[in-house]
Motif scaffolding. Structure first.
Motif, PDB file in Angstrom:
ATOM      1  N   GLY A  73     -11.510   1.352   2.742  1.00  0.00           N
ATOM      2  CA  GLY A  73     -11.935   1.044   4.093  1.00  0.00           C
ATOM      3  C   GLY A  73     -11.077   1.168   5.198  1.00  0.00           C
ATOM      4  N   PRO A  74     -11.505   0.799   6.420  1.00  0.00           N
ATOM      5  CA  PRO A  74     -10.524   0.884   7.660  1.00  0.00           C
ATOM      6  C   PRO A  74      -9.746  -0.120   7.713  1.00  0.00           C
ATOM      7  N   ILE A  75      -8.266   0.321   8.327  1.00  0.00           N
ATOM      8  CA  ILE A  75      -7.141  -0.317   8.332  1.00  0.00           C
ATOM      9  C   ILE A  75      -7.336  -0.975   9.966  1.00  0.00           C
ATOM     10  N   ARG A  76      -7.541  -2.508   9.382  1.00  0.00           N
ATOM     11  CA  ARG A  76      -7.339  -3.191  10.840  1.00  0.00           C
ATOM     12  C   ARG A  76      -6.113  -3.650  11.291  1.00  0.00           C
ATOM     13  N   SER A  77      -5.100  -3.864  10.743  1.00  0.00           N
ATOM     14  CA  SER A  77      -3.909  -4.099  11.126  1.00  0.00           C
ATOM     15  C   SER A  77      -2.809  -3.852  10.097  1.00  0.00           C
ATOM     16  N   ASN A  95       7.091  -2.142   9.200  1.00  0.00           N
ATOM     17  CA  ASN A  95       7.348  -0.883   9.751  1.00  0.00           C
ATOM     18  C   ASN A  95       8.570  -0.419   8.760  1.00  0.00           C
ATOM     19  N   VAL A  96       8.967   0.568   8.741  1.00  0.00           N
ATOM     20  CA  VAL A  96       9.912   1.256   7.910  1.00  0.00           C
ATOM     21  C   VAL A  96      11.218   0.745   8.233  1.00  0.00           C
ATOM     22  N   GLY A  97      11.992   0.353   7.245  1.00  0.00           N
ATOM     23  CA  GLY A  97      13.344  -0.415   7.583  1.00  0.00           C
ATOM     24  C   GLY A  97      13.106  -1.955   7.429  1.00  0.00           C
ATOM     25  N   ASP A  98      11.812  -2.488   7.675  1.00  0.00           N
ATOM     26  CA  ASP A  98      11.751  -4.020   7.772  1.00  0.00           C
ATOM     27  C   ASP A  98      12.181  -4.429   6.245  1.00  0.00           C
ATOM     28  N   GLU A  99      12.676  -5.446   6.169  1.00  0.00           N
ATOM     29  CA  GLU A  99      12.934  -6.381   4.938  1.00  0.00           C
ATOM     30  C   GLU A  99      11.344  -7.160   4.608  1.00  0.00           C
ATOM     31  N   VAL A 100      11.077  -7.220   3.486  1.00  0.00           N
ATOM     32  CA  VAL A 100       9.782  -8.106   3.160  1.00  0.00           C
ATOM     33  C   VAL A 100      10.052  -8.651   2.042  1.00  0.00           C
ATOM     34  N   SER A 101       9.389  -9.671   1.802  1.00  0.00           N
ATOM     35  CA  SER A 101       9.573 -10.635   0.613  1.00  0.00           C
ATOM     36  C   SER A 101       8.055 -10.467  -0.388  1.00  0.00           C
ATOM     37  N   ALA A 102       8.240 -10.738  -1.435  1.00  0.00           N
ATOM     38  CA  ALA A 102       7.038 -10.583  -2.385  1.00  0.00           C
ATOM     39  C   ALA A 102       6.016 -11.494  -1.912  1.00  0.00           C
ATOM     40  N   ARG A 103       4.875 -10.913  -2.048  1.00  0.00           N
ATOM     41  CA  ARG A 103       3.647 -11.599  -1.485  1.00  0.00           C
ATOM     42  C   ARG A 103       3.333 -11.592   0.029  1.00  0.00           C
ATOM     43  N   GLN A 104       4.293 -11.112   0.659  1.00  0.00           N
ATOM     44  CA  GLN A 104       4.265 -11.359   2.098  1.00  0.00           C
ATOM     45  C   GLN A 104       2.928 -10.328   2.629  1.00  0.00           C
ATOM     46  N   ALA A 105       2.357 -10.665   3.487  1.00  0.00           N
ATOM     47  CA  ALA A 105       1.189  -9.815   3.965  1.00  0.00           C
ATOM     48  C   ALA A 105       1.423  -8.565   4.855  1.00  0.00           C
ATOM     49  N   LEU A 106       1.207  -7.460   4.445  1.00  0.00           N
ATOM     50  CA  LEU A 106       1.445  -6.286   5.068  1.00  0.00           C
ATOM     51  C   LEU A 106       0.456  -5.419   5.603  1.00  0.00           C
ATOM     52  N   ALA A 107      -0.823  -5.622   5.232  1.00  0.00           N
ATOM     53  CA  ALA A 107      -1.877  -5.052   6.099  1.00  0.00           C
ATOM     54  C   ALA A 107      -3.318  -5.595   6.019  1.00  0.00           C
ATOM     55  N   THR A 108      -4.147  -5.587   6.941  1.00  0.00           N
ATOM     56  CA  THR A 108      -5.698  -6.091   6.727  1.00  0.00           C
ATOM     57  C   THR A 108      -6.654  -4.915   6.579  1.00  0.00           C
ATOM     58  N   ILE A 109      -7.405  -4.832   5.523  1.00  0.00           N
ATOM     59  CA  ILE A 109      -7.989  -3.918   5.505  1.00  0.00           C
ATOM     60  C   ILE A 109      -9.692  -4.417   5.424  1.00  0.00           C
ATOM     61  N   THR A 124      10.497   1.554   2.840  1.00  0.00           N
ATOM     62  CA  THR A 124      11.243   2.860   2.727  1.00  0.00           C
ATOM     63  C   THR A 124      10.106   3.830   3.518  1.00  0.00           C
ATOM     64  N   ALA A 125       9.010   3.459   3.405  1.00  0.00           N
ATOM     65  CA  ALA A 125       8.094   4.589   3.877  1.00  0.00           C
ATOM     66  C   ALA A 125       6.808   3.870   4.287  1.00  0.00           C
ATOM     67  N   ARG A 126       5.925   4.333   5.423  1.00  0.00           N
ATOM     68  CA  ARG A 126       4.676   3.616   5.771  1.00  0.00           C
ATOM     69  C   ARG A 126       3.752   4.741   6.103  1.00  0.00           C
ATOM     70  N   ASN A 127       2.751   5.051   5.354  1.00  0.00           N
ATOM     71  CA  ASN A 127       1.829   6.264   4.994  1.00  0.00           C
ATOM     72  C   ASN A 127       0.506   5.892   5.804  1.00  0.00           C
ATOM     73  N   ALA A 128       0.288   5.022   6.816  1.00  0.00           N
ATOM     74  CA  ALA A 128      -0.971   4.441   7.426  1.00  0.00           C
ATOM     75  C   ALA A 128      -0.717   4.293   8.819  1.00  0.00           C
ATOM     76  N   SER A 129      -1.884   4.099   9.439  1.00  0.00           N
ATOM     77  CA  SER A 129      -2.042   3.697  10.960  1.00  0.00           C
ATOM     78  C   SER A 129      -3.319   2.888  11.190  1.00  0.00           C
ATOM     79  N   VAL A 130      -3.119   1.953  12.026  1.00  0.00           N
ATOM     80  CA  VAL A 130      -4.570   1.387  12.475  1.00  0.00           C
ATOM     81  C   VAL A 130      -5.621   1.914  12.954  1.00  0.00           C
ATOM     82  N   GLY A 131      -6.807   1.997  12.361  1.00  0.00           N
ATOM     83  CA  GLY A 131      -8.095   2.616  12.285  1.00  0.00           C
ATOM     84  C   GLY A 131      -8.148   3.672  11.449  1.00  0.00           C
TER      85      GLY A 131
END
Length: 418
Positions: free
Chosen positions: A198-202, A206-220, A240-247
């Protein structure tokens, strides 16, 4: 201690000249002078040795080296007339730096000279006392005969960064220098995908960000339910990689993000040839980053059973801590693998070694006097070298800025050709 700049070397040379640095050059072979540089050389005899005169008699003294280990040789005279070797006796008493005494008794030889059976060890640098009887007359001479020696005042040495440390027992490591690459640990890299297309809403990372387990990354927005759902991080780590863009459209076949836990990294080291037969898991490894020389200590964990296809090398693997995040995957490194550590009775730092004539040498300090010591070297590692002969335990060896001592000795003419 970092090497001092050229201006520091020039300053040292000027300081040494001001404080009276000195040494005496040999008049012939190893026969030294008893005056400072520029003084009249001692008188030589018919055989090229130092001619010592007293009460109408003379002893010509030299160190014979042609075809023999260095030994004292002498010839006797009454006035200018040669005397047979049996006409007298000669004994040479030496006092080396540190008040080390050494005696050499000369015996008559068939060629008319007297020669000692004992060898005069290097360096040939000492205070000399010659005791002789010639045709019943008792004769005595004293003079300094120095080589490879200089005097540097303590304050000048301190200002120039010259340091000493005692020679003593130590450990020599059997080490192998290898190169390798940092890589993420398998199982600590995760791909983040959409559960439903489905469409990526948010997007919230970003690449280089530190994230924690179960942290929200995207809304679909799901194509099936037309409702939004949240995609979360499966592990803690760094994006280390982001292969998506909003929309854009998310699908289960394409990863939205790649996350890697980089708190630890593998060091894959490439070992070539027979070295692979000597390296076993459990030995210490020092890893050095080539870009800036930063180091970290670790332990070799395993030697992989296969061979790297491209390089035909064996891969040995270790793990390093990267909790500060300063080490990055893909970084080229070099490493020192310590296979074995063997005790040695006498070692000095590699920084103490210099060459003087055709010798390997170190410089020993007694008071404000520094003198060359030819040494026989044994095994070495990246920091130390074993000394097989030429030094005694406790000798104060120049361990930093030893090249300055060499430069001052050579400047003052305290060496000669053999």
């Amino acid at each position: 201690m970092k090497p001092i700049h050229l201006i520091g070397v020039l300053a040292l040379v000027l300081s040494l000249a001001a404080c009276g640095s000195h040494s005496n050059e040999d008049g012939h072979g190893h026969e030294g002078t008893d005056e400072h540089a520029g003084a009249e050389a001692p008188e030589q005899g018919a055989h090229g040795g130092r001619l010592l005169k007293q009460d109408g008699y003379a002893v010509e003294l030299a160190i014979a080296e042609d075809g023999t280990p260095p030994k004292y040789q002498a010839w006797l005279y009454k006035g200018d007339a040669p005397l047979p070797a049996t006409a007298g006796t000669v004994e040479v008493r030496l006092t080396r730096l540190g008040n080390v005494a050494e005696n050499h008794r000369l015996e008559p030889m068939p060629d008319g000279s007297l020669m000692a059976d004992s060898v005069v060890g290097e360096p040939h640098s000492f205070d000399v006392e010659v005791l002789a009887t010639v045709a019943g007359a008792r004769l005595r001479w004293t003079y300094p005969s120095y080589e490879g020696r200089t005097v540097i005042a303590a304050e000048v040495a301190t200002r120039s960064g010259i340091k000493v440390e005692p020679a003593g027992p130590g450990v020599i490591a059997d080490q192998h220098e290898v190169q390798g690459l940092l890589t993420p640990i398998e199982g600590r890299v995760a791909e983040v995908t959409a559960r439903f297309p489905g469409p990526i809403r948010s997007l919230r990372a970003n690449v280089g960000d530190e994230v924690s387990a179960r942290q929200a990354l995207a809304t679909i927005e799901s194509n099936l339910s037309l409702s939004n759902y949240t995609v979360t991080a499966p592990i803690s780590g760094v994006v280390t990689a982001r292969n998506a863009s909003v929309g854009g459209i998310a699908s289960a076949d394409t990863a939205l993000f790649e996350i890697a836990d980089l708190s630890q990294l593998w060091v894959d080291l490439h070992i070539f040839g027979a070295d692979a037969q000597h390296i076993r898991p459990g030995v210490p490894v020092t890893v050095t980053r080539m870009s800036d020389g930063a180091t970290v200590e670790t332990t070799l964990e395993r030697v992989l059973p296969g061979t790297a296809t491209a390089s035909q090398s064996t891969v040995a693997r270790a793990t390093i801590d990267n909790s500060d995040g300063l080490w990055r995957p893909g970084t080229a490194v070099k490493a020192r693998i310590t296979v074995e550590r063997k005790p040695a009775e006498l070692v000095v730092p590699l920084s103490a070694l210099q060459t003087f004539r055709d010798w390997d040498v170190v410089f020993v300090r007694v008071g404000d006097t520094y003198e060359v010591r030819p040494v026989e070297l044994g095994k070495r590692d990246g920091e130390r070298v074993e000394i097989l002969s030429g030094l005694d335990k406790g000798d104060q060896v120049v361990s930093e800025q030893s090249y300055l001592i060499k430069a001052d000795i050579e400047k003052s003419g305290a060496s000669h050709d053999h």
